[in-house]
Design an enzyme around this catalytic site. Structure first.
Site, PDB file in Angstrom:
ATOM      1  CB  SER A  52      -0.966   0.143   1.210  1.00 34.00           C
ATOM      2  OG  SER A  52      -0.360  -0.632   2.322  1.00 34.00           O
ATOM      3  CB  CYS A  53       1.157   3.462  -2.463  1.00 37.64           C
ATOM      4  SG  CYS A  53       2.661   4.685  -2.873  1.00 37.64           S
TER       5      CYS A  53
END
Ligand SMILES: Cc1cc2nc3c(=O)[nH]c(=O)nc-3n(C[C@H](O)[C@H](O)[C@H](O)COP(=O)(O)OP(=O)(O)OC[C@H]3O[C@@H](n4cnc5c(N)ncnc54)[C@H](O)[C@@H]3O)c2cc1C
Lengths: 100, 409
Positions: free
Chosen positions: A98-99
């Protein structure tokens, strides 16, 4: 990195158990990986796994929920716990990051 | 006359207008900037408003003050982009043509996306602090609150300034300690991530700080709905967390304009080449800042670093040359940790935040992944830098590309 045997093949996996080479994946491997997670794969599961493999680059739970295959609640029901992490593992792709 | 059109006069649009007007001849290039709002908000300042550290007037200035002469500034709602025909439609029917388009329309909160969030408790016991309205309403609430369960929740990923909710709980810990009711306030941090942050070393450091400050972390919680009657938040897998006051980062989305124009992904972010910052689909369209889908933080520091790359590439594109500049995803975030201290993280697409000194190797003055007073002053100073240097598109004494010098692996 470690070696693990799925469907009679010795495969390289990451420390978290993700396949290192997604091209080695097949449905038999998926079934055995799913068993380890306590999941019996159905056609619905496979439809989701297909979507996940095709959209690896930009996966989010929301995106799967908009896929028309399952809604988000259904996605959680199919892969309880962490649906994106677990389904990605069974789909043989890399662990989603997840960015933020 | 050739035309550059910039959509959005926030952090990114303002920086680009300044850089471009300085560079391009006024006889050859017309530069137009459109935004629906006349006020520029210093968004990082919203964080401090609930605790009475900043007031509304500390975070607002007229947009026009930052736009150089020679740039046409229009205040209007942008209806639609027609990228096939190089046209943009404004509310009321005005049509703008462009040779090059820069989209910098940012991201915004969309509480409507979560059932129950905008229910009867909205701005009574449920607040966001990502808007000026929410931050001010929360300030008023905190002034007389007697204590109870304070739940900080993040609804969806990605969201802008990913460290802001962490800073919020650190500041809340300090605030309620000073008010003398910390023993009556139970602070819980509820996140869809698997820990305090995404990257391992920063997660460890921040996780330890949260623990030290007696803030509970509930990871892997993906919000489905808010129940105003029972005062609980529910996740898609049926977990429930009770609250007395809920502070939330609602779903963040690109502007509806992007959806209306058929240019966005599921969350209205525009598919953008993460190295060149050009639209993946249109050769004369560039995307700056939060509006893009590039895999780095949505933060003002990223906008600033990216603006230098975008500027260089646009200059090449204008001259019909190959684009040479590459964005590395550089992000640099000051993290307020409460009681006059702060931390700082510096990272890019490839490298997670590491310990060390910044910006000068071995000297600092800022300590990466450390909790120091100096880092806090950096954050305080940032507001001045934002208004006086950053928005004007002037050079800062730091490199846009991330540096490994001064970092410990
Ligand atoms: C609480 C909080 C704390 C933060 N803290 C930090 C921090 O410490 N450090 C940091 O680096 N960053 C921080 N940020 C993030 C930073 O403020 C943003 O990432 C940055 O401002 C993004 O710039 P932008 O140009 O992409 O978008 P914005 O600055 O948001 O500008 C977008 C502009 O487009 C306009 N617009 C959008 N749609 C339309 C339309 N249809 N018609 C007309 N106009 C339109 C909007 O009115 C707006 O002016 C914080 C943000 C928040 C909310």
């Amino acid at each position: 990195m470690a070696q693990k045997t799925y469907a009679g093949k010795s495969l390289e996996v990451t420390d978290d158990g993700y396949l290192v080479d997604p091209s080695k994946w097949n449905e038999e491997i998926a079934k055995e990986m799913a068993k380890e997670e306590g999941i019996e794969l159905t056609d619905k599961h496979f439809a989701v796994l297909k979507f996940i493999r095709e959209n690896e680059a930009s996966l989010t739970i929301r995106k799967v929920g908009n896929s028309g295959i399952v809604d988000i609640k259904g996605f959680y029901a199919l892969f309880p716990g962490g649906p994106l992490k677990i389904s990605s593992k069974i789909a043989g792709i890399r662990k989603p990051t997840s960015c933020v | 006359m050739k035309k550059i059109l910039i959509l959005g006069a926030g952090t990114g649009g303002t920086i680009m207008a300044n850089k471009l007007r300085k560079e391009l001849s006024r006889d050859e290039w017309e530069i137009t900037l459109v935004d629906k709002h006349k006020t520029h908000y210093y968004q990082p300042g919203f964080l401090f408003i609930p605790f009475g550290i900043y007031k509304e007037q500390d975070v607002i200035k007229p947009k026009a003050d930052f736009i150089p002469s020679g740039v046409k500034l229009l205040f209007n709602e942008i209806e639609k982009i027609d990228p096939e025909n190089n046209k943009v439609f404004l509310e009321g029917g005005q049509i703008l043509q462009y040779d090059f388009l820069i989209i910098a329309t940012g991201t915004r909160t969309s509480p409507e996306d979560t059932p129950g969030l905008k229910g009867e408790l909205w701005y009574k016991e449920i607040f966001d602090f990502y808007t000026i309205e929410g931050a001010l309403a929360l300030k008023e609430f905190f002034e007389t609150w007697q204590g109870g369960r304070l739940v900080m929740n993040i609804a969806e990923l990605p969201f802008k300034c990913p460290v802001a909710p962490l800073e919020f709980v650190f500041l809340a810990d300090e605030f309620f300690t000073k008010v003398g009711i910390r023993d009556k306030v139970d602070i819980t941090y509820v996140t869809p991530l698997s820990g305090a942050f995404t990257k391992p070393r920063a997660t460890k450091m921040l996780g330890e700080l949260l623990q030290e400050k007696n803030i509970t972390v509930i990871p892997d919680f993906y919000l489905e709905s808010v129940d105003n009657k029972e005062k609980v938040i529910r996740s898609y897998d049926g977990k429930e967390i009770p609250f007395d006051v809920l502070t939330i980062v609602p779903v963040n989305k690109g502007d509806e304009l992007i959806a209306r124009s058929g240019m966005g992904d599921d969350l209205n972010y525009i598919p953008t080449d993460k190295n060149t910052l050009r639209s993946e689909k249109y050769e004369n369209v560039f995307v700056l800042g939060d509006a893009s889908n590039i895999p780095t933080s949505k933060a003002g520091s990223v906008v600033h670093f990216a603006s230098e790359v975008l500027f260089k590439n646009l200059m090449c594109a204008i001259k019909g040359r190959k684009m040479r500049a590459h964005f590395d995803g550089h992000a640099n975030c000051y993290i307020e940790t409460g009681f006059g201290k702060g931390s700082i993280i510096d990272f890019n697409y490839e490298t997670e935040p590491l310990a060390g000194n910044y910006p000068l190797p071995g000297i600092g003055p800022f300590g990466l992944l450390q909790n120091t007073k100096m880092n806090h002053y950096g954050k305080v100073l940032f507001r001045w830098i934002y208004w006086h240097i950053l928005l004007k598109g002037k050079e800062l004494p730091v490199e846009s590309e991330m540096s490994m010098a001064g970092k410990k692996k």
